[in-house]
Scaffold this active site. Structure first.
Site, PDB file in Angstrom:
ATOM      1  N   GLU A  39      -9.481 -10.365  -7.962  1.00  0.00           N
ATOM      2  CA  GLU A  39      -8.502  -9.301  -7.742  1.00  0.00           C
ATOM      3  C   GLU A  39      -7.296  -9.442  -8.676  1.00  0.00           C
ATOM      4  O   GLU A  39      -6.718  -8.447  -9.120  1.00  0.00           O
ATOM      5  CB  GLU A  39      -8.065  -9.295  -6.277  1.00  0.00           C
ATOM      6  CG  GLU A  39      -9.209  -8.882  -5.345  1.00  0.00           C
ATOM      7  CD  GLU A  39      -8.849  -8.960  -3.872  1.00  0.00           C
ATOM      8  OE1 GLU A  39      -7.708  -9.350  -3.534  1.00  0.00           O
ATOM      9  OE2 GLU A  39      -9.721  -8.632  -3.044  1.00  0.00           O
ATOM     10  N   TYR A  78     -12.457  -1.907  -4.194  1.00  0.00           N
ATOM     11  CA  TYR A  78     -13.012  -2.062  -2.844  1.00  0.00           C
ATOM     12  C   TYR A  78     -14.537  -1.965  -2.821  1.00  0.00           C
ATOM     13  O   TYR A  78     -15.121  -1.666  -1.772  1.00  0.00           O
ATOM     14  CB  TYR A  78     -12.390  -1.034  -1.904  1.00  0.00           C
ATOM     15  CG  TYR A  78     -10.989  -1.404  -1.440  1.00  0.00           C
ATOM     16  CD1 TYR A  78     -10.786  -2.512  -0.623  1.00  0.00           C
ATOM     17  CD2 TYR A  78      -9.885  -0.664  -1.809  1.00  0.00           C
ATOM     18  CE1 TYR A  78      -9.514  -2.864  -0.184  1.00  0.00           C
ATOM     19  CE2 TYR A  78      -8.601  -1.007  -1.372  1.00  0.00           C
ATOM     20  CZ  TYR A  78      -8.436  -2.107  -0.561  1.00  0.00           C
ATOM     21  OH  TYR A  78      -7.173  -2.459  -0.120  1.00  0.00           O
ATOM     22  N   ASN A 108      -2.078  -0.076   6.608  1.00  0.00           N
ATOM     23  CA  ASN A 108      -1.619  -1.344   7.185  1.00  0.00           C
ATOM     24  C   ASN A 108      -0.679  -2.113   6.257  1.00  0.00           C
ATOM     25  O   ASN A 108      -0.622  -3.345   6.293  1.00  0.00           O
ATOM     26  CB  ASN A 108      -2.808  -2.191   7.646  1.00  0.00           C
ATOM     27  CG  ASN A 108      -3.729  -2.594   6.509  1.00  0.00           C
ATOM     28  OD1 ASN A 108      -3.548  -2.136   5.376  1.00  0.00           O
ATOM     29  ND2 ASN A 108      -4.702  -3.435   6.797  1.00  0.00           N
ATOM     30  N   LYS A 125       0.816  -1.215   0.000  1.00  0.00           N
ATOM     31  CA  LYS A 125       0.000   0.000   0.000  1.00  0.00           C
ATOM     32  C   LYS A 125       0.856   1.276   0.000  1.00  0.00           C
ATOM     33  O   LYS A 125       2.071   1.229   0.240  1.00  0.00           O
ATOM     34  CB  LYS A 125      -0.933  -0.045   1.205  1.00  0.00           C
ATOM     35  CG  LYS A 125      -1.933  -1.217   1.128  1.00  0.00           C
ATOM     36  CD  LYS A 125      -2.970  -1.121   2.226  1.00  0.00           C
ATOM     37  CE  LYS A 125      -3.969  -2.263   2.153  1.00  0.00           C
ATOM     38  NZ  LYS A 125      -5.073  -2.100   3.134  1.00  0.00           N
ATOM     39  N   HIS A 153      -2.155  -5.600   1.474  1.00  0.00           N
ATOM     40  CA  HIS A 153      -3.468  -6.232   1.298  1.00  0.00           C
ATOM     41  C   HIS A 153      -3.245  -7.666   0.856  1.00  0.00           C
ATOM     42  O   HIS A 153      -2.318  -7.946   0.101  1.00  0.00           O
ATOM     43  CB  HIS A 153      -4.251  -5.488   0.208  1.00  0.00           C
ATOM     44  CG  HIS A 153      -5.457  -6.243  -0.279  1.00  0.00           C
ATOM     45  ND1 HIS A 153      -6.671  -6.177   0.356  1.00  0.00           N
ATOM     46  CD2 HIS A 153      -5.625  -7.099  -1.313  1.00  0.00           C
ATOM     47  CE1 HIS A 153      -7.539  -6.957  -0.274  1.00  0.00           C
ATOM     48  NE2 HIS A 153      -6.924  -7.522  -1.293  1.00  0.00           N
TER      49      HIS A 153
HETATM   50  P1  CMP Z   1      -7.523  -4.580   3.348  1.00  0.00           P
HETATM   51  O1  CMP Z   1      -7.073  -5.975   3.628  1.00  0.00           O
HETATM   52  O2  CMP Z   1      -6.877  -3.891   2.212  1.00  0.00           O
HETATM   53  O3  CMP Z   1      -9.099  -4.557   3.105  1.00  0.00           O
HETATM   54  C1  CMP Z   1      -9.897  -3.415   3.390  1.00  0.00           C
HETATM   55  C2  CMP Z   1      -9.158  -2.369   4.143  1.00  0.00           C
HETATM   56  O4  CMP Z   1      -9.943  -1.407   4.794  1.00  0.00           O
HETATM   57  C3  CMP Z   1      -8.367  -3.017   5.254  1.00  0.00           C
HETATM   58  O5  CMP Z   1      -7.283  -3.714   4.684  1.00  0.00           O
HETATM   59  C4  CMP Z   1      -8.021  -1.810   6.134  1.00  0.00           C
HETATM   60  O6  CMP Z   1      -6.772  -1.228   5.792  1.00  0.00           O
HETATM   61  C5  CMP Z   1      -9.099  -0.804   5.798  1.00  0.00           C
HETATM   62  N1  CMP Z   1      -9.903  -0.425   6.936  1.00  0.00           N
HETATM   63  C6  CMP Z   1     -10.038   0.830   7.398  1.00  0.00           C
HETATM   64  N2  CMP Z   1     -10.859   0.866   8.435  1.00  0.00           N
HETATM   65  C7  CMP Z   1     -11.265  -0.399   8.677  1.00  0.00           C
HETATM   66  C8  CMP Z   1     -12.144  -1.005   9.641  1.00  0.00           C
HETATM   67  N3  CMP Z   1     -12.767  -0.295  10.578  1.00  0.00           N
HETATM   68  N4  CMP Z   1     -12.319  -2.351   9.572  1.00  0.00           N
HETATM   69  C9  CMP Z   1     -11.702  -3.090   8.598  1.00  0.00           C
HETATM   70  N5  CMP Z   1     -10.878  -2.561   7.666  1.00  0.00           N
HETATM   71  C10 CMP Z   1     -10.665  -1.228   7.702  1.00  0.00           C
END
Ligand code: CMP
Length: 139
Positions: free
Chosen positions: A128, A51, A114, A11, A117
């Site tokens: 994806e 998303y 984070n 990311k 993904h």
């Molecule tokens: P990812 O695995 O990319 O899938 C969706 C993303 O939404 C997740 O990682 C997080 O980085 C982001 N995200 C932000 N807020 C939340 C939340 N409250 N719960 C879950 N995912 C979140």
């Protein structure tokens, strides 16, 4: 039968902090074989589409804006039981809860930023992968 491929993204914050190489190295040493790889900038439209499953969630708008804030790496990784193996490898969605030594624990900065993904099912891994790569870009 479980699939042997997953779709991963590095990311924007992890790319901006110069951690592409370190994260790819962790993936390789973790036994994930790179089958496709590209650096790309998502448009707002493309990030919304990627998303779309989260469209009704309160964090959707921020998530899309974050994912278009800079370039990302998209990669297809191969390993036995790849989806679950990679999810275990990267750690919990929230880096604060991710197990020590996982990619998110080391390189993640927040729930949103984070670091990486990983697809959450074999079905989504296929969707994806096709989102980011054409068949001739996967070796
Ligand atoms: P990812 O695995 O990319 O899938 C969706 C993303 O939404 C997740 O990682 C997080 O980085 C982001 N995200 C932000 N807020 C939340 C939340 N409250 N719960 C879950 N995912 C979140």
């Amino acid at each position: 039968m479980t699939g042997n491929k997953t779709l991963a993204m590095i990311k924007p914050e992890a790319v901006a902090e110069g951690n592409i190489g370190a994260i790819l190295d962790m993936m390789s040493k973790g036994g994930f074989k790179i089958k496709a790889l590209k650096l790309l900038q998502l448009s707002e439209e493309r990030a919304k589409a990627f998303y779309a499953v989260h469209a009704e969630r309160p964090f959707y708008h921020d998530l899309v804006n974050y994912m278009i804030s800079g370039p990302i790496i998209a990669t297809v990784l191969e390993k036995d039981n790849a989806v679950q193996a990679f999810r275990d490898f990267i750690g919990a969605t929230n880096p604060a809860e991710a197990a020590e030594g996982t990619i998110r624990a080391i390189y993640g900065r927040s729930l949103e930023s984070n670091a990486v993904h990983g697809s959450d099912s074999d079905e989504n891994a296929v969707i994806e992968t096709e989102f980011h790569f054409s068949a001739d870009e996967i070796v």
